[in-house]
Design a protein around this motif. Structure first.
Motif, PDB file in Angstrom:
ATOM      1  N   MET A 150       0.824  -1.210   0.000  1.00  0.00           N
ATOM      2  CA  MET A 150       0.000   0.000   0.000  1.00  0.00           C
ATOM      3  C   MET A 150       0.858   1.260   0.000  1.00  0.00           C
ATOM      4  SD  MET A 150      -3.294  -0.758   2.424  1.00  0.00           S
ATOM      5  CE  MET A 150      -2.443  -0.190   3.836  1.00  0.00           C
ATOM      6  N   GLY A 151       2.009   1.183   0.668  1.00  0.00           N
ATOM      7  CA  GLY A 151       2.847   2.368   0.727  1.00  0.00           C
ATOM      8  C   GLY A 151       4.185   2.085   1.364  1.00  0.00           C
ATOM      9  N   LEU A 152       5.104   3.016   1.154  1.00  0.00           N
ATOM     10  CA  LEU A 152       6.426   2.988   1.764  1.00  0.00           C
ATOM     11  C   LEU A 152       6.546   4.249   2.600  1.00  0.00           C
ATOM     12  CD1 LEU A 152       8.496   2.088  -1.421  1.00  0.00           C
ATOM     13  CD2 LEU A 152       7.743   0.529   0.360  1.00  0.00           C
ATOM     14  N   GLN A 153       6.924   4.086   3.851  1.00  0.00           N
ATOM     15  CA  GLN A 153       7.031   5.242   4.737  1.00  0.00           C
ATOM     16  C   GLN A 153       8.472   5.349   5.219  1.00  0.00           C
ATOM     17  OE1 GLN A 153       4.409   5.052   8.071  1.00  0.00           O
ATOM     18  NE2 GLN A 153       4.930   7.083   8.791  1.00  0.00           N
ATOM     19  N   ALA A 154       9.112   6.490   4.959  1.00  0.00           N
ATOM     20  CA  ALA A 154      10.483   6.741   5.409  1.00  0.00           C
ATOM     21  C   ALA A 154      10.434   7.471   6.743  1.00  0.00           C
ATOM     22  CB  ALA A 154      11.231   7.569   4.377  1.00  0.00           C
ATOM     23  N   MET A 155      11.224   6.988   7.685  1.00  0.00           N
ATOM     24  CA  MET A 155      11.298   7.608   9.007  1.00  0.00           C
ATOM     25  C   MET A 155      12.764   7.814   9.366  1.00  0.00           C
ATOM     26  SD  MET A 155       8.392   5.342  10.917  1.00  0.00           S
ATOM     27  CE  MET A 155       9.071   3.806  10.360  1.00  0.00           C
ATOM     28  N   GLN A 156      13.013   8.590  10.392  1.00  0.00           N
ATOM     29  CA  GLN A 156      14.368   8.871  10.884  1.00  0.00           C
ATOM     30  C   GLN A 156      15.276   9.348   9.754  1.00  0.00           C
ATOM     31  OE1 GLN A 156      15.732   5.352  12.839  1.00  0.00           O
ATOM     32  NE2 GLN A 156      14.397   5.620  14.588  1.00  0.00           N
ATOM     33  N   ALA A 157      14.845  10.373   9.073  1.00  0.00           N
ATOM     34  CA  ALA A 157      15.601  10.988   7.969  1.00  0.00           C
ATOM     35  C   ALA A 157      15.910   9.982   6.860  1.00  0.00           C
ATOM     36  CB  ALA A 157      16.884  11.631   8.486  1.00  0.00           C
ATOM     37  N   GLY A 158      14.990   9.046   6.630  1.00  0.00           N
ATOM     38  CA  GLY A 158      15.144   8.084   5.555  1.00  0.00           C
ATOM     39  C   GLY A 158      15.969   6.861   5.903  1.00  0.00           C
ATOM     40  N   ARG A 159      16.445   6.756   7.146  1.00  0.00           N
ATOM     41  CA  ARG A 159      17.257   5.604   7.528  1.00  0.00           C
ATOM     42  C   ARG A 159      16.407   4.374   7.831  1.00  0.00           C
ATOM     43  NH1 ARG A 159      19.606   9.833  10.468  1.00  0.00           N
ATOM     44  NH2 ARG A 159      18.493   9.108  12.300  1.00  0.00           N
ATOM     45  N   THR A 160      15.144   4.569   8.163  1.00  0.00           N
ATOM     46  CA  THR A 160      14.222   3.471   8.435  1.00  0.00           C
ATOM     47  C   THR A 160      13.091   3.535   7.420  1.00  0.00           C
ATOM     48  OG1 THR A 160      14.739   3.471  10.791  1.00  0.00           O
ATOM     49  CG2 THR A 160      12.665   2.481  10.146  1.00  0.00           C
ATOM     50  N   ILE A 161      12.799   2.408   6.784  1.00  0.00           N
ATOM     51  CA  ILE A 161      11.731   2.323   5.787  1.00  0.00           C
ATOM     52  C   ILE A 161      10.706   1.308   6.286  1.00  0.00           C
ATOM     53  CG2 ILE A 161      11.140   1.801   3.392  1.00  0.00           C
ATOM     54  CD1 ILE A 161      12.990   4.187   3.640  1.00  0.00           C
ATOM     55  N   LEU A 162       9.451   1.719   6.307  1.00  0.00           N
ATOM     56  CA  LEU A 162       8.358   0.839   6.709  1.00  0.00           C
ATOM     57  C   LEU A 162       7.548   0.501   5.458  1.00  0.00           C
ATOM     58  CD1 LEU A 162       6.940  -0.460   9.149  1.00  0.00           C
ATOM     59  CD2 LEU A 162       5.540   1.584   9.295  1.00  0.00           C
ATOM     60  N   VAL A 163       7.418  -0.799   5.180  1.00  0.00           N
ATOM     61  CA  VAL A 163       6.636  -1.273   4.038  1.00  0.00           C
ATOM     62  C   VAL A 163       5.280  -1.702   4.581  1.00  0.00           C
ATOM     63  CG1 VAL A 163       6.515  -2.919   2.140  1.00  0.00           C
ATOM     64  CG2 VAL A 163       8.741  -2.095   2.918  1.00  0.00           C
ATOM     65  N   LEU A 164       4.215  -1.073   4.091  1.00  0.00           N
ATOM     66  CA  LEU A 164       2.860  -1.359   4.558  1.00  0.00           C
ATOM     67  C   LEU A 164       2.127  -2.184   3.516  1.00  0.00           C
ATOM     68  CD1 LEU A 164       2.137   2.284   5.702  1.00  0.00           C
ATOM     69  CD2 LEU A 164       2.744   0.373   7.171  1.00  0.00           C
ATOM     70  N   GLY A 165       1.627  -3.347   3.921  1.00  0.00           N
ATOM     71  CA  GLY A 165       0.888  -4.206   3.014  1.00  0.00           C
ATOM     72  C   GLY A 165      -0.603  -4.125   3.247  1.00  0.00           C
ATOM     73  N   ASP A 166      -1.397  -4.414   2.211  1.00  0.00           N
ATOM     74  CA  ASP A 166      -2.846  -4.365   2.384  1.00  0.00           C
ATOM     75  C   ASP A 166      -3.368  -5.577   3.161  1.00  0.00           C
ATOM     76  OD1 ASP A 166      -2.711  -6.390   0.520  1.00  0.00           O
ATOM     77  OD2 ASP A 166      -3.946  -5.383  -0.979  1.00  0.00           O
ATOM     78  N   ASN A 167      -2.490  -6.530   3.488  1.00  0.00           N
ATOM     79  CA  ASN A 167      -2.875  -7.665   4.315  1.00  0.00           C
ATOM     80  C   ASN A 167      -2.514  -7.435   5.786  1.00  0.00           C
ATOM     81  OD1 ASN A 167      -0.138  -7.744   3.916  1.00  0.00           O
ATOM     82  ND2 ASN A 167      -0.049  -9.887   3.329  1.00  0.00           N
ATOM     83  N   ARG A 168      -2.356  -6.164   6.171  1.00  0.00           N
ATOM     84  CA  ARG A 168      -2.055  -5.708   7.528  1.00  0.00           C
ATOM     85  C   ARG A 168      -0.664  -6.124   8.011  1.00  0.00           C
ATOM     86  NH1 ARG A 168      -6.967  -5.748  11.526  1.00  0.00           N
ATOM     87  NH2 ARG A 168      -7.487  -3.639  10.981  1.00  0.00           N
ATOM     88  N   VAL A 169       0.200  -6.487   7.114  1.00  0.00           N
ATOM     89  CA  VAL A 169       1.570  -6.852   7.457  1.00  0.00           C
ATOM     90  C   VAL A 169       2.452  -5.626   7.283  1.00  0.00           C
ATOM     91  CG1 VAL A 169       3.527  -8.315   6.822  1.00  0.00           C
ATOM     92  CG2 VAL A 169       1.230  -9.244   6.796  1.00  0.00           C
ATOM     93  N   ARG A 170       3.372  -5.443   8.226  1.00  0.00           N
ATOM     94  CA  ARG A 170       4.316  -4.324   8.173  1.00  0.00           C
ATOM     95  C   ARG A 170       5.725  -4.891   8.253  1.00  0.00           C
ATOM     96  NH1 ARG A 170       1.899   0.125  12.190  1.00  0.00           N
ATOM     97  NH2 ARG A 170       4.034   0.793  11.986  1.00  0.00           N
ATOM     98  N   ILE A 171       6.567  -4.498   7.332  1.00  0.00           N
ATOM     99  CA  ILE A 171       7.968  -4.913   7.339  1.00  0.00           C
ATOM    100  C   ILE A 171       8.813  -3.659   7.507  1.00  0.00           C
ATOM    101  CG2 ILE A 171       9.832  -5.894   5.949  1.00  0.00           C
ATOM    102  CD1 ILE A 171       7.787  -7.798   4.742  1.00  0.00           C
ATOM    103  N   ARG A 172       9.677  -3.697   8.524  1.00  0.00           N
ATOM    104  CA  ARG A 172      10.496  -2.529   8.854  1.00  0.00           C
ATOM    105  C   ARG A 172      11.963  -2.809   8.525  1.00  0.00           C
ATOM    106  NH1 ARG A 172       9.726   1.648  12.399  1.00  0.00           N
ATOM    107  NH2 ARG A 172       7.859   0.619  13.167  1.00  0.00           N
TER     108      ARG A 172
END
Length: 168
Positions: A121-143
């Motif tokens: 569903m989306g890619l979210q960058a955190m901590q000035a781009g050093r951490t990337i959170l991958v959000l899936g439509d099956n409620r799974v999150r990969i960090r």
């Protein structure tokens, strides 16, 4: 009068070097590895080493101090230290693999997570781009955290494979 003894500096110097190595490893980017399964983003070795070796040694040090003070070790203290080590190992971030069809995160003591590229569903960058959170439509999150190798490569590959831009 006590003179200066350089042997008294060895312990504190070793402790300072360990702290600098652990926190310095977070700055180094590391490299992903190409395998037959796909592009693999492993944890940085010093991070694994700190969780697997230093955490039990740290708890063992406190148990040793408590034992030397009383010579009787209360079982709740031993139990709490063992629980802390187990929780530390359970919370180890997993190895991330970018296969041709999906992004997968495998853990030592937890079930694996998988998100197909079409389900991202989306890619979210955190901590000035050093951490990337991958959000899936099956409620799974990969960090992909700073403890993994190759943050820049991971973000670029995920944007290329999913066709989505990371939200900052």
């Amino acid at each position: 009068m006590n003179g200066f003894n350089p042997q008294h500096l060895v312990g504190p110097l070793i402790a300072v070097m360990l702290v600098v190595m652990i926190y310095g490893s977070r700055i180094s980017p590391g490299k992903p590895v190409e395998t037959s399964e796909g592009l693999v983003f492993r944890l940085k070795p010093i991070y694994n080493w700190s969780r697997i070796v230093l955490l039990p040694a740290y708890m063992g040090f406190f148990l040793w101090v408590a034992w030397h003070q009383n010579h009787v070790m209360p079982w709740p203290i031993i139990f709490l230290c063992l629980i802390a080590v187990v929780i530390g190992l359970i919370q180890l971030p997993g190895t991330i693999t970018l296969t041709p069809m999906a992004v997968t995160q495998t853990f030592w003591l937890q079930p694996s997570k998988t998100i197909l590229y079409g389900e991202v569903m989306g890619l979210q960058a955190m901590q000035a781009g050093r951490t990337i959170l991958v959000l899936g439509d099956n409620r799974v999150r990969i960090r992909h955290s700073t403890n993994h190798a190759g943050a820049v490569e991971f973000r670029a590959e995920m944007e290329r494979r999913t066709g989505k831009r990371a939200i900052v």
